[in-house]
Motif scaffolding. Structure first.
Motif, mmCIF file in Angstrom:
data_model
loop_
_atom_site.group_PDB
_atom_site.id
_atom_site.type_symbol
_atom_site.label_atom_id
_atom_site.label_comp_id
_atom_site.label_asym_id
_atom_site.label_seq_id
_atom_site.Cartn_x
_atom_site.Cartn_y
_atom_site.Cartn_z
ATOM 1 N N LEU A 13 -2.562 11.860 -10.149
ATOM 2 C CA LEU A 13 -3.161 10.472 -10.613
ATOM 3 C C LEU A 13 -3.177 9.409 -9.269
ATOM 4 N N GLU A 14 -4.377 8.830 -8.884
ATOM 5 C CA GLU A 14 -4.526 8.121 -7.591
ATOM 6 C C GLU A 14 -4.994 6.637 -8.103
ATOM 7 N N CYS A 15 -4.332 5.663 -7.219
ATOM 8 C CA CYS A 15 -4.723 4.205 -7.737
ATOM 9 C C CYS A 15 -6.344 4.313 -7.243
ATOM 10 N N GLU A 16 -7.051 3.130 -7.861
ATOM 11 C CA GLU A 16 -8.423 2.906 -7.584
ATOM 12 C C GLU A 16 -8.345 1.844 -6.582
ATOM 13 N N CYS A 17 -7.202 1.128 -6.193
ATOM 14 C CA CYS A 17 -6.984 0.141 -5.333
ATOM 15 C C CYS A 17 -7.167 0.452 -3.709
ATOM 16 N N ARG A 28 1.404 -5.005 -1.139
ATOM 17 C CA ARG A 28 2.710 -5.262 -0.846
ATOM 18 C C ARG A 28 2.959 -4.144 0.246
ATOM 19 N N LYS A 29 2.435 -3.072 0.423
ATOM 20 C CA LYS A 29 2.474 -2.090 1.253
ATOM 21 C C LYS A 29 1.313 -1.153 1.474
ATOM 22 N N LYS A 30 1.164 -0.683 2.791
ATOM 23 C CA LYS A 30 0.256 0.042 2.901
ATOM 24 C C LYS A 30 0.229 1.428 2.495
ATOM 25 N N GLY A 31 -0.674 2.336 2.217
ATOM 26 C CA GLY A 31 -0.628 3.600 1.616
ATOM 27 C C GLY A 31 -1.282 3.613 0.385
ATOM 28 N N ILE A 32 -1.154 4.811 -0.331
ATOM 29 C CA ILE A 32 -1.652 5.259 -1.572
ATOM 30 C C ILE A 32 -0.638 5.470 -2.499
ATOM 31 N N ALA A 33 -0.852 4.981 -4.022
ATOM 32 C CA ALA A 33 0.009 5.112 -4.897
ATOM 33 C C ALA A 33 -0.515 6.412 -5.874
#
Length: 67
Positions: A13-17, A28-33
Motif C-alpha cells: 500500500l502506498e500513500c496518495e500524498c 515531515r520528511k521526503k520520501g514515500i510511505a
C-alpha cells in the motif's frame, strides 16, 4: 508441515500524498510511505484502499494498492 496460504496475496500500500503538491508545506520528511499487508483475492478482486497514518505528511491519508 505448514499450511498453504491459498488465495492470500502479499500486497503493498502506498500513500496518495506523494504527488500532492498542496500538502508539501506540512510534510515531515521526503520520501514515500508504504505499508505491506495481505488480502484474499477471491473476496477482494479490486484494488484495496485503506486509510492509514502517513509518516511523510504526519496525518491520516488514503493508501492504495500498487503492483
Amino acid at each position: 508441515m505448514g499450511k498453504n496460504k491459498g488465495s492470500r496475496l502479499t500486497i503493498t500500500l502506498e500513500c496518495e500524498c506523494k504527488n500532492n503538491k498542496a500538502n508539501s508545506v506540512n510534510k515531515r520528511k521526503k520520501g514515500i510511505a508504504r505499508y505491506t499487508t495481505s488480502k484474499n483475492k477471491r473476496n477482494t478482486p479490486h484494488r484495496l484502499e485503506i486509510k492509514k497514518f502517513c509518516n511523510c505528511c504526519n496525518c491520516h491519508e488514503n493508501f492504495k494498492e500498487i503492483k
